[in-house]
Design an enzyme around this catalytic site. Sequence first.
Site, PDB file in Angstrom:
ATOM      1  N   ASP A   1      46.327  52.781  37.707  1.00 47.67           N
ATOM      2  CA  ASP A   1      46.018  51.348  37.763  1.00 47.67           C
ATOM      3  C   ASP A   1      44.505  51.165  37.844  1.00 47.67           C
ATOM      4  O   ASP A   1      43.842  51.766  38.686  1.00 47.67           O
ATOM      5  CB  ASP A   1      46.709  50.708  38.975  1.00 47.67           C
ATOM      6  CG  ASP A   1      46.928  49.224  38.768  1.00 47.67           C
ATOM      7  OD1 ASP A   1      45.946  48.501  38.505  1.00 47.67           O
ATOM      8  OD2 ASP A   1      48.085  48.779  38.870  1.00 47.67           O
TER       9      ASP A   1
ATOM     10  N   SER B   1      47.561  43.141  36.686  1.00 52.95           N
ATOM     11  CA  SER B   1      48.544  44.198  36.421  1.00 52.95           C
ATOM     12  C   SER B   1      49.914  43.664  36.025  1.00 52.95           C
ATOM     13  O   SER B   1      50.722  44.411  35.475  1.00 52.95           O
ATOM     14  CB  SER B   1      48.701  45.088  37.663  1.00 52.95           C
ATOM     15  OG  SER B   1      47.506  45.765  37.922  1.00 52.95           O
TER      16      SER B   1
ATOM     17  N   ASP C   1      55.046  45.972  43.983  1.00 51.83           N
ATOM     18  CA  ASP C   1      53.796  45.474  43.392  1.00 51.83           C
ATOM     19  C   ASP C   1      53.968  45.328  41.873  1.00 51.83           C
ATOM     20  O   ASP C   1      54.915  45.844  41.285  1.00 51.83           O
ATOM     21  CB  ASP C   1      52.657  46.446  43.735  1.00 51.83           C
ATOM     22  CG  ASP C   1      51.284  45.776  43.647  1.00 51.83           C
ATOM     23  OD1 ASP C   1      51.217  44.543  43.483  1.00 51.83           O
ATOM     24  OD2 ASP C   1      50.278  46.495  43.740  1.00 51.83           O
TER      25      ASP C   1
ATOM     26  N   THR D   1      52.865  46.439  38.924  1.00 53.08           N
ATOM     27  CA  THR D   1      53.102  47.483  37.916  1.00 53.08           C
ATOM     28  C   THR D   1      54.509  48.074  38.022  1.00 53.08           C
ATOM     29  O   THR D   1      55.244  48.098  37.029  1.00 53.08           O
ATOM     30  CB  THR D   1      52.014  48.572  38.002  1.00 53.08           C
ATOM     31  OG1 THR D   1      50.739  47.935  37.917  1.00 53.08           O
ATOM     32  CG2 THR D   1      52.143  49.575  36.876  1.00 53.08           C
TER      33      THR D   1
ATOM     34  N   ARG E   1      53.895  37.248  40.715  1.00 48.96           N
ATOM     35  CA  ARG E   1      53.982  38.611  41.235  1.00 48.96           C
ATOM     36  C   ARG E   1      54.059  38.697  42.761  1.00 48.96           C
ATOM     37  O   ARG E   1      54.505  39.715  43.305  1.00 48.96           O
ATOM     38  CB  ARG E   1      52.789  39.440  40.734  1.00 48.96           C
ATOM     39  CG  ARG E   1      51.441  38.879  41.126  1.00 48.96           C
ATOM     40  CD  ARG E   1      50.302  39.724  40.601  1.00 48.96           C
ATOM     41  NE  ARG E   1      50.172  40.984  41.340  1.00 48.96           N
ATOM     42  CZ  ARG E   1      49.285  41.923  41.060  1.00 48.96           C
ATOM     43  NH1 ARG E   1      48.459  41.773  40.036  1.00 48.96           N
ATOM     44  NH2 ARG E   1      49.205  43.015  41.786  1.00 48.96           N
TER      45      ARG E   1
ATOM     46  N   GLU F   1      53.013  55.788  38.939  1.00 54.34           N
ATOM     47  CA  GLU F   1      51.726  55.086  38.964  1.00 54.34           C
ATOM     48  C   GLU F   1      50.841  55.563  40.110  1.00 54.34           C
ATOM     49  O   GLU F   1      51.282  55.613  41.266  1.00 54.34           O
ATOM     50  CB  GLU F   1      51.966  53.580  39.126  1.00 54.34           C
ATOM     51  CG  GLU F   1      50.671  52.782  39.079  1.00 54.34           C
ATOM     52  CD  GLU F   1      50.750  51.397  39.725  1.00 54.34           C
ATOM     53  OE1 GLU F   1      49.938  50.540  39.373  1.00 54.34           O
ATOM     54  OE2 GLU F   1      51.607  51.188  40.606  1.00 54.34           O
TER      55      GLU F   1
ATOM     56  N   ASP G   1      43.019  51.252  41.480  1.00 50.31           N
ATOM     57  CA  ASP G   1      42.707  49.817  41.362  1.00 50.31           C
ATOM     58  C   ASP G   1      42.443  49.172  42.716  1.00 50.31           C
ATOM     59  O   ASP G   1      41.455  48.456  42.893  1.00 50.31           O
ATOM     60  CB  ASP G   1      43.892  49.119  40.686  1.00 50.31           C
ATOM     61  CG  ASP G   1      43.809  47.613  40.763  1.00 50.31           C
ATOM     62  OD1 ASP G   1      43.128  47.018  39.908  1.00 50.31           O
ATOM     63  OD2 ASP G   1      44.407  47.017  41.685  1.00 50.31           O
ATOM     64  N   LYS G   2      43.305  49.448  43.674  1.00 47.03           N
ATOM     65  CA  LYS G   2      43.150  48.775  44.979  1.00 47.03           C
ATOM     66  C   LYS G   2      41.810  49.150  45.606  1.00 47.03           C
ATOM     67  O   LYS G   2      41.148  48.316  46.225  1.00 47.03           O
ATOM     68  CB  LYS G   2      44.277  49.173  45.942  1.00 47.03           C
ATOM     69  CG  LYS G   2      45.678  48.984  45.399  1.00 47.03           C
ATOM     70  CD  LYS G   2      46.147  47.558  45.477  1.00 47.03           C
ATOM     71  CE  LYS G   2      47.601  47.450  45.069  1.00 47.03           C
ATOM     72  NZ  LYS G   2      47.888  46.169  44.417  1.00 47.03           N
TER      73      LYS G   2
ATOM     74  N   HIS H   1      38.996  47.395  43.906  1.00 45.20           N
ATOM     75  CA  HIS H   1      38.887  46.018  44.431  1.00 45.20           C
ATOM     76  C   HIS H   1      38.084  45.998  45.728  1.00 45.20           C
ATOM     77  O   HIS H   1      37.423  45.012  46.040  1.00 45.20           O
ATOM     78  CB  HIS H   1      40.270  45.426  44.683  1.00 45.20           C
ATOM     79  CG  HIS H   1      40.949  44.920  43.457  1.00 45.20           C
ATOM     80  ND1 HIS H   1      40.439  43.882  42.710  1.00 45.20           N
ATOM     81  CD2 HIS H   1      42.091  45.296  42.846  1.00 45.20           C
ATOM     82  CE1 HIS H   1      41.256  43.649  41.683  1.00 45.20           C
ATOM     83  NE2 HIS H   1      42.260  44.510  41.743  1.00 45.20           N
TER      84      HIS H   1
ATOM     85  N   ASP I   1      46.093  50.306  33.000  1.00 47.27           N
ATOM     86  CA  ASP I   1      46.669  49.004  32.660  1.00 47.27           C
ATOM     87  C   ASP I   1      45.584  48.002  32.261  1.00 47.27           C
ATOM     88  O   ASP I   1      45.825  47.101  31.467  1.00 47.27           O
ATOM     89  CB  ASP I   1      47.557  48.467  33.787  1.00 47.27           C
ATOM     90  CG  ASP I   1      46.859  48.431  35.135  1.00 47.27           C
ATOM     91  OD1 ASP I   1      45.727  48.954  35.260  1.00 47.27           O
ATOM     92  OD2 ASP I   1      47.446  47.875  36.080  1.00 47.27           O
ATOM     93  N   HIS I   2      44.397  48.160  32.801  1.00 48.90           N
ATOM     94  CA  HIS I   2      43.285  47.258  32.482  1.00 48.90           C
ATOM     95  C   HIS I   2      42.020  47.929  32.985  1.00 48.90           C
ATOM     96  O   HIS I   2      42.078  48.827  33.820  1.00 48.90           O
ATOM     97  CB  HIS I   2      43.466  45.893  33.165  1.00 48.90           C
ATOM     98  CG  HIS I   2      43.726  46.027  34.642  1.00 48.90           C
ATOM     99  ND1 HIS I   2      42.749  46.395  35.540  1.00 48.90           N
ATOM    100  CD2 HIS I   2      44.868  45.894  35.366  1.00 48.90           C
ATOM    101  CE1 HIS I   2      43.278  46.462  36.744  1.00 48.90           C
ATOM    102  NE2 HIS I   2      44.564  46.175  36.684  1.00 48.90           N
TER     103      HIS I   2
ATOM    104  N   HIS J   1      38.781  42.923  38.132  1.00 44.40           N
ATOM    105  CA  HIS J   1      39.069  43.535  36.831  1.00 44.40           C
ATOM    106  C   HIS J   1      38.040  43.084  35.797  1.00 44.40           C
ATOM    107  O   HIS J   1      37.425  42.032  35.932  1.00 44.40           O
ATOM    108  CB  HIS J   1      40.455  43.109  36.332  1.00 44.40           C
ATOM    109  CG  HIS J   1      41.561  43.466  37.255  1.00 44.40           C
ATOM    110  ND1 HIS J   1      42.872  43.154  37.004  1.00 44.40           N
ATOM    111  CD2 HIS J   1      41.563  44.107  38.455  1.00 44.40           C
ATOM    112  CE1 HIS J   1      43.626  43.590  37.989  1.00 44.40           C
ATOM    113  NE2 HIS J   1      42.864  44.172  38.883  1.00 44.40           N
TER     114      HIS J   1
HETATM  115 ZN   LIG Z   1      43.799  45.074  40.405  1.00 41.04          ZN
END
Ligand SMILES: [Zn+2]
Length: 559
Positions: free
Chosen positions: A62, A116, A173, A175, A186, A334, A339-340, A343, A381-382, A422
């Site tokens: 992620d 996501s 979550d 994803t 989400r 995953e 990602d987290k 962030h 994913d991004h 992101h």
């Molecule tokens: Zn994110």
Amino acid sequence: MFTPKRASLTLAAVTGLLVVGGLAADAALSPTPEGFTTERSADLAAQIDPSKPRNVILIIGDGMDDSMITAARNYEYGAGGRFPALDALPFTGAMTTYGLKAGAGPDYPKAYVSDSAPTASGWSTGKKTIDGRVSQGPSAAGNIPGENYETVLEKYQAEGKLVGNVTTSEITDATPAAAAAHMSQRGCQGPTDMTACATEKKSAGGLGAIAEQLVDHKIDVLLGGGKNRYVQATDAGPSVLDYATTTKGYRLVENKAALDGVTSLAGGPVLGLFSGGNMTPRYNPLVATPPPGAGGPTARCTDADRANQPDLSAMTAKAIDLLDNPDGFFLQAESAMIDKQEHASDICGAIGDLRELDEAVQVALDYQVANPDTLVIVTGDHSHSTQIVGGVTDGKQTATLLTADGDPMTVAYSTSDVGSDHTGAQIRVAASGPQAANVTGVIDQTDLFRTLLGRTPSVLPGGQPAVVKPAVSVAADGPISRSELQRRGVQVAVAATGATTVKVSLSKGDKTLTTRTLSARGGTTTLQAKTGPGVVKVVATAVGAGGTTKATKSVRVTR
Ligand SMILES: [Zn+2]
């Protein structure tokens, strides 16, 4: 005191080989810092397999974009190093990840930066949707549910394949949710989180919260964090956990030892909930701060205390072990905390979980060696906010670490003053196994949907894969003294493709001093011999259906 890694003589020292199937697991696939040195067309052609895969393993990082991969690689292996699994996948492409914005439709405005939910929905359903939306189509506003779209996991389950869903975040979550749940927003993860999705509650005739939908699906292996969602009361009264174990037959496991203890699915599907919320990242945080930033030229990441939580590769290995069956399986795994932690502008957290992803990819590739009808796809994913920059003032928040090269690397986060968001660049997608070639070039996230489902097999020119001449490479240390050659021998590494027999010998002039037989993929060994000073030759010979190939390396023997 940190010592930069010094590569000893390994298969990684062997240059220029791209190897088939199982060998994707080996470091031999990685080019040296000087790059691939052989002409690779035949090797690549030999790896194009148009058959439909029996098993499909999708591994997601992620927020894992090229910038994050590069930062983690610099830190863990050095700029010229390679991730042993992630960087060894033979087919690589670029993937666009844009989404849609809510609107009147049917033509929705593009969203160039997505979260996501729509990105995971993209590969899960083959269709674009809006931010926050989980495997459901776009609509005029976030709180107006769209059309439910069938997912890859649902299609495979309907076909009779076993299915698994593994993550290091909450299993509810976005994803992991997009694999098998349908929700307008989400955040509606547990039955008491449904305020924004009231019409989708079970008591309103909907499918219920994401936590409920995942167990209603009876996904065979469901592993991650998020127990706090499962202890919530359902509209009917009992907790989701009670509902899962009593009505749906799930077996609950809550730590690594308990997960290890599950050895088959005969006793029912497995629900692993190893944390109340997200699971613990591998490394302790190093959070970027305004310039001159956090960390410094000697800073290294430290291991976090993860108590009795399994790591991603342990969960992936167990999931594969449980799902393995003659009819095949689909598994999504995953590494969510890349990602987290991005962030949170936490460079160490993100690096550690990218390394963990690489280890999970290795698990999948190891399985693929014995099960070559397995497609392994690895992507993100991004894209995200981590940038590698030239100086500690080159961003709103920066952090500096000592890399495996022994040099400092500064990363910056500049989307916000605190925390990070992101971004919208295309990301890497890579694959190995049957139909893996479909990820090459520039593809869109929604194209993965059809690749994951297995496309109708095509026929290669000539009707079948060409029989290619074996390829072989050899590396050897040296120079070496006479006595050393006799006592410990010269270390050699051989990598081969397309071979059935691989031998390596040491010769001087016309005389062969010693010979060893290696595996069909080569390997490392030592060659001892008693000889005088001069030049000896290490000769690797690969014999296969396509003929015989030799590679030679000279080694000087000193007094
Ligand atoms: Zn994110």
